[in-house]
Motif scaffolding. Sequence first.
Motif, PDB file in Angstrom:
ATOM      1  N   TYR A 107      32.814  34.092  42.637  1.00  0.00           N
ATOM      2  CA  TYR A 107      34.260  33.993  42.394  1.00  0.00           C
ATOM      3  C   TYR A 107      34.769  32.620  42.786  1.00  0.00           C
ATOM      4  CZ  TYR A 107      39.168  34.133  43.565  1.00  0.00           C
ATOM      5  OH  TYR A 107      40.489  33.822  43.683  1.00  0.00           O
TER       6      TYR A 107
ATOM      7  N   HIS B  87      42.937  37.399  38.847  1.00  0.00           N
ATOM      8  CA  HIS B  87      42.137  38.365  38.098  1.00  0.00           C
ATOM      9  C   HIS B  87      43.070  39.084  37.127  1.00  0.00           C
ATOM     10  CE1 HIS B  87      39.704  37.850  41.741  1.00  0.00           C
ATOM     11  NE2 HIS B  87      38.688  38.127  40.959  1.00  0.00           N
TER      12      HIS B  87
ATOM     13  N   LYS C  81      37.294  44.208  39.229  1.00  0.00           N
ATOM     14  CA  LYS C  81      36.122  43.731  39.959  1.00  0.00           C
ATOM     15  C   LYS C  81      36.325  42.279  40.397  1.00  0.00           C
ATOM     16  CE  LYS C  81      33.895  47.519  39.144  1.00  0.00           C
ATOM     17  NZ  LYS C  81      33.909  48.538  40.142  1.00  0.00           N
ATOM     18  N   LEU C  82      35.687  41.926  41.500  1.00  0.00           N
ATOM     19  CA  LEU C  82      35.787  40.566  42.024  1.00  0.00           C
ATOM     20  C   LEU C  82      35.178  39.570  41.041  1.00  0.00           C
ATOM     21  CD1 LEU C  82      36.583  38.759  44.416  1.00  0.00           C
ATOM     22  CD2 LEU C  82      34.305  39.146  45.345  1.00  0.00           C
TER      23      LEU C  82
ATOM     24  N   GLN D 145      35.218  39.113  35.523  1.00  0.00           N
ATOM     25  CA  GLN D 145      36.476  38.972  34.793  1.00  0.00           C
ATOM     26  C   GLN D 145      36.694  37.493  34.524  1.00  0.00           C
ATOM     27  OE1 GLN D 145      40.003  41.183  35.961  1.00  0.00           O
ATOM     28  NE2 GLN D 145      38.898  41.925  37.747  1.00  0.00           N
TER      29      GLN D 145
ATOM     30  N   LEU E 242      42.427  43.511  41.760  1.00  0.00           N
ATOM     31  CA  LEU E 242      41.457  44.228  42.581  1.00  0.00           C
ATOM     32  C   LEU E 242      42.051  45.532  43.106  1.00  0.00           C
ATOM     33  CD1 LEU E 242      40.009  41.211  44.605  1.00  0.00           C
ATOM     34  CD2 LEU E 242      39.131  42.218  42.497  1.00  0.00           C
TER      35      LEU E 242
END
Length: 103
Positions: free
Chosen positions: A17, A57, A66-67, A70, A61
């Motif tokens: 991320y 995102h 999802k972390l 995306q 979250l």
Amino acid sequence: MASSTQHIRSGRGHRTYRRQRDILANRYRRNGWPCPECGRPFDWANPQSAQGFTADHPRALATGGKLIGQQLVAMCRGCNARKGATVMPVITPATLPEGDQTP
């Protein structure tokens, strides 16, 4: 007990991320692009300000996103805070029924 934010920050995928966020930030800084939501320029000198850069995102979250996995979206801190945990709408191009030639 650790907070959920601490768990996410130390959890699996956070390195990926951060790498994606940094690539996005470098692209926006290099090209001088503004926040796509409000159109104001990012404040690169003061990243904690309301105009500081964040990578959002599309599916928060908090709502099951999802972390990783995306496509991150650039936003200033102010726009990201206003968006909160809402899901960004997905806009798809309209298609005409087969045989319809109307523009």
